[in-house]
Scaffold this active site. Structure first.
Site, PDB file in Angstrom:
ATOM      1  N   GLU A 137       0.844  -1.205   0.000  1.00 59.32           N
ATOM      2  CA  GLU A 137       0.000   0.000   0.000  1.00 59.32           C
ATOM      3  C   GLU A 137       0.873   1.247   0.000  1.00 59.32           C
ATOM      4  O   GLU A 137       1.901   1.293   0.682  1.00 59.32           O
ATOM      5  CB  GLU A 137      -0.890  -0.031   1.249  1.00 59.32           C
ATOM      6  N   ASP A 169       0.095   5.137   0.760  1.00 57.02           N
ATOM      7  CA  ASP A 169      -1.042   5.716   1.432  1.00 57.02           C
ATOM      8  C   ASP A 169      -0.930   7.234   1.583  1.00 57.02           C
ATOM      9  O   ASP A 169       0.052   7.724   2.146  1.00 57.02           O
ATOM     10  CB  ASP A 169      -1.028   5.092   2.837  1.00 57.02           C
ATOM     11  N   GLU A 215      -3.288  10.100   3.380  1.00 56.55           N
ATOM     12  CA  GLU A 215      -4.501  10.332   4.165  1.00 56.55           C
ATOM     13  C   GLU A 215      -4.499  11.783   4.633  1.00 56.55           C
ATOM     14  O   GLU A 215      -3.544  12.224   5.285  1.00 56.55           O
ATOM     15  CB  GLU A 215      -4.543   9.410   5.385  1.00 56.55           C
ATOM     16  N   THR A 227       1.358  10.144   5.334  1.00 58.78           N
ATOM     17  CA  THR A 227       1.771   9.185   4.301  1.00 58.78           C
ATOM     18  C   THR A 227       2.382   7.958   4.961  1.00 58.78           C
ATOM     19  O   THR A 227       2.975   8.040   6.047  1.00 58.78           O
ATOM     20  CB  THR A 227       2.810   9.793   3.337  1.00 58.78           C
ATOM     21  N   ASN A 228       2.207   6.812   4.302  1.00 57.03           N
ATOM     22  CA  ASN A 228       2.812   5.579   4.806  1.00 57.03           C
ATOM     23  C   ASN A 228       2.975   4.617   3.634  1.00 57.03           C
ATOM     24  O   ASN A 228       2.296   4.762   2.620  1.00 57.03           O
ATOM     25  CB  ASN A 228       1.927   4.957   5.891  1.00 57.03           C
ATOM     26  N   LYS A 242       6.229   3.276   8.240  1.00 54.38           N
ATOM     27  CA  LYS A 242       7.066   4.247   7.511  1.00 54.38           C
ATOM     28  C   LYS A 242       6.325   5.581   7.416  1.00 54.38           C
ATOM     29  O   LYS A 242       6.305   6.229   6.374  1.00 54.38           O
ATOM     30  CB  LYS A 242       7.403   3.722   6.115  1.00 54.38           C
ATOM     31  N   GLU A 243       5.766   6.021   8.532  1.00 56.36           N
ATOM     32  CA  GLU A 243       4.910   7.205   8.511  1.00 56.36           C
ATOM     33  C   GLU A 243       5.709   8.497   8.393  1.00 56.36           C
ATOM     34  O   GLU A 243       6.698   8.699   9.098  1.00 56.36           O
ATOM     35  CB  GLU A 243       4.081   7.285   9.804  1.00 56.36           C
ATOM     36  N   ASP A 273     -11.474   8.949  16.565  1.00 61.24           N
ATOM     37  CA  ASP A 273     -10.761   8.371  17.716  1.00 61.24           C
ATOM     38  C   ASP A 273      -9.259   8.653  17.639  1.00 61.24           C
ATOM     39  O   ASP A 273      -8.563   8.517  18.637  1.00 61.24           O
ATOM     40  CB  ASP A 273     -11.042   6.864  17.826  1.00 61.24           C
ATOM     41  N   TRP A 274      -8.737   9.079  16.454  1.00 62.80           N
ATOM     42  CA  TRP A 274      -7.294   9.353  16.375  1.00 62.80           C
ATOM     43  C   TRP A 274      -6.892  10.478  15.429  1.00 62.80           C
ATOM     44  O   TRP A 274      -5.804  11.041  15.545  1.00 62.80           O
ATOM     45  CB  TRP A 274      -6.510   8.090  15.981  1.00 62.80           C
ATOM     46  N   GLY A 317      -4.554  14.035  17.755  1.00 66.01           N
ATOM     47  CA  GLY A 317      -4.435  12.807  18.528  1.00 66.01           C
ATOM     48  C   GLY A 317      -5.761  12.255  19.036  1.00 66.01           C
ATOM     49  O   GLY A 317      -5.777  11.450  19.969  1.00 66.01           O
ATOM     50  N   ARG A 332      10.223   5.862  19.503  1.00 62.59           N
ATOM     51  CA  ARG A 332       9.633   4.671  18.898  1.00 62.59           C
ATOM     52  C   ARG A 332      10.703   3.647  18.509  1.00 62.59           C
ATOM     53  O   ARG A 332      10.461   2.437  18.517  1.00 62.59           O
ATOM     54  CB  ARG A 332       8.890   5.128  17.652  1.00 62.59           C
TER      55      ARG A 332
END
Ligand SMILES: *[C@@H]1O[C@H](CO)[C@@H](O)[C@H](O)[C@H]1NC(C)=O
Ligand SMILES: *[C@@H]1O[C@H](CO)[C@@H](O)[C@H](O)[C@H]1NC(C)=O
Ligand SMILES: *[C@@H]1O[C@H](CO)[C@@H](O)[C@H](O)[C@H]1NC(C)=O
Ligand SMILES: *[C@@H]1O[C@H](CO)[C@@H](O)[C@H](O)[C@H]1NC(C)=O
Length: 281
Positions: free
Chosen positions: A109, A111, A113, A127-128, A137-138, A202-203, A207, A269
């Protein structure tokens, strides 16, 4: 005399247009639904304008909506113009993405959004890139214009060399194919283009703290001028090669000024170091 030269100009134009469209598998001419179909109708919330130029997606408390390309592509460049939800779009997500078929656990994918926001606050372009079911890979960007007052062009270039995301022709992100160095890269499954509008309060916005205000529903995003050029030898111009110096400089400008999240720089992360592709030139 004047009439004659006008006609000549017309002929030249016709020839040029003819030549340009030969190379395209889906051109901006004709109807958008020649190539895209509303597949998540949502009780009429997804629709094509009578003149065939615009797909409108809408969202209310009961449902969102979406479309997909009729064709699949094994490497392609796609350009699509989108006008995002104006005013309070908090909680909503408007998307445009390539995705492979088959099992979710092994899907590829690319992406884009668009995460909505309160009036006057910036949209976030999230993007990812997923390969064989794995993303992580955001990268996120704010835009250098208001994406709700007019149509802007969002492009995905996916070749065996790299994946590029462009906004109005400015590259904002590149993932090179480092499969030879062990980094997974989408290179074996054809993908389809999708667009959708849905609720993710919700996100999505700040956030998840800011919820969708259903009193201003329905929310509407519009898409037009879809083109997709499938893989053909030499068919991408410079996109099939390394980016030239000017494109690299444009990308640096966009990233220096508008990137708001980069997984490669997220040491919380990845406390043991960023993923390997982050260090590969
Ligand atoms: C957005 O807000 C402006 C001013 O607040 C208003 O004039 C306009 O009608 C609104 N647009 C939509 C689509 O609701
Ligand atoms: C994709 O992932 C599966 C496990 O879900 C693995 O068995 C397979 O080898 C992977 N394919 C590639 C091309 O890496
Ligand atoms: C919304 O606006 C806030 C405040 O300007 C900003 O921090 C945030 O990145 C914007 N986007 C989203 C999706 O929350
Ligand atoms: C439609 O898209 C093509 C190719 O991406 C572009 O050259 C053209 O300017 C666009 N048309 C409009 C009206 O923006």
């Amino acid at each position: 005399m004047a009439v004659g030269s006008k006609m000549e100009a017309c002929c030249v134009l016709a020839v040029l247009v003819g030549l340009c469209t030969v190379a395209r598998t889906a051109s901006a001419e004709g109807r958008i639904d020649d190539h895209l179909e509303v597949n998540w109708v949502g009780g009429g919330r997804g629709s094509v304008s009578p003149d065939g130029q615009v797909i409108s997606l809408s969202l209310d408390r009961d449902s969102g909506s979406g479309f997909r390309s009729k064709d699949t592509y094994m490497y392609a460049r796609t350009d699509l113009q989108i006008k995002l939800i104006p005013n309070n779009s908090a909680g909503t997500v408007t998307t445009c993405y390539f995705m492979s078929e088959g099992s979710w656990g092994n899907h590829d994918e690319i992406d884009l959004e668009f995460l909505g926001n309160l009036s006057g606050q910036p949209y976030t372009l999230h993007t990812n890139i997923y390969t064989n079911g794995t993303g992580h890979k955001e990268q996120q960007f704010h835009l250098w214009f208001d994406p709700t007052t007019d149509f802007h062009t969002y492009s995905i270039v996916w070749t065996s060399l790299h994946i590029l995301v462009l906004v109005d022709g400015t590259p904002i992100r590149e993932l090179k194919n480092h499969a030879d160095r062990g980094v997974a890269y989408p290179s074996s499954q054809p993908m389809r283009l999708y667009g959708s509008l849905w609720n993710a309060d919700d996100w999505a916005t700040q956030g998840g703290r800011v919820k969708t205000d259903w009193s201003v529903a329905p929310f509407v995003a519009q898409y037009r001028n879809f083109t997709a050029t499938a893989s053909s030898p030499g068919g991408y111009g410079y996109y099939d090669q390394e980016m030239d110096a000017a494109a690299q400089q444009n990308m640096r400008w966009a990233r220096d000024n508008y990137m708001v999240y980069n997984y490669c720089a997220d040491s919380r992360r990845f406390p043991d170091g960023s993923p390997p592709e982050c260090y590969m030139p």
